[in-house]
Design an enzyme around this catalytic site. Sequence first.
Site, PDB file in Angstrom:
ATOM      1  CG  ASP A   8      -1.948   0.887   1.473  1.00 56.86           C
ATOM      2  OD1 ASP A   8      -1.783   1.431   0.086  1.00 56.86           O
ATOM      3  OD2 ASP A   8      -2.066   1.510   2.383  1.00 56.86           O
ATOM      4  CD  GLU A  67      -4.978   1.428  -2.418  1.00 55.51           C
ATOM      5  OE1 GLU A  67      -5.539   0.708  -2.021  1.00 55.51           O
ATOM      6  OE2 GLU A  67      -4.176   2.620  -2.409  1.00 55.51           O
ATOM      7  CG  ASP A 139      -0.935   3.368   6.276  1.00 58.28           C
ATOM      8  OD1 ASP A 139      -1.422   3.369   5.506  1.00 58.28           O
ATOM      9  OD2 ASP A 139      -1.180   3.871   7.379  1.00 58.28           O
TER      10      ASP A 139
END
Length: 173
Positions: A8, A67, A139
């Site tokens: 992430d 991502e 996160d």
Amino acid sequence: MSIILGIDPGSRITGYGVIRQVGRQLTYLGSGCIRTKVDDLPSRLKLIYAGVTEIITQFQPDYFAIEQVFMAKNADSALKLGQARGVAIVAAVNQELPVFEYAARQVKQTVVGIGSAEKSQVQHMVRTLLKLPANPQADAADALAIAITHCHVSQNVMQMSESRLNLARGRLR
């Protein structure tokens, strides 16, 4: 058996999560955050690159899932996020890992069942799916969710390919 590293990305905090997939069984291997406390962007990018490289060396993943960039309201933030993603991807490519990208909405849909899920819902489902004793940091949970998404998507692709192969074999006979 496959080991998947989920990332992430962020210019200040980059979450990571590592899971093992054996068939449909997912096992938690590790997670955490790369925190960049320095102010200048080039130094932060260097820390992200070094951190991701260290994680790859430690866990020896087979796949790298990250991502995709979303359109942020602040162009400066979007550019910094893109640069953080870039150095993380370069770290993976330098280790010859295949890179897969997933939209945040797809990750939430896969893990929670709702594409607009809240961070707390993602944390809860990651905890449940990986049988963790507590919710991971936000996160890190997002990174684990990205890795989980890769497992589900790759499993579905393999099943579809197998079905097509069986169909083709049936037609050839």
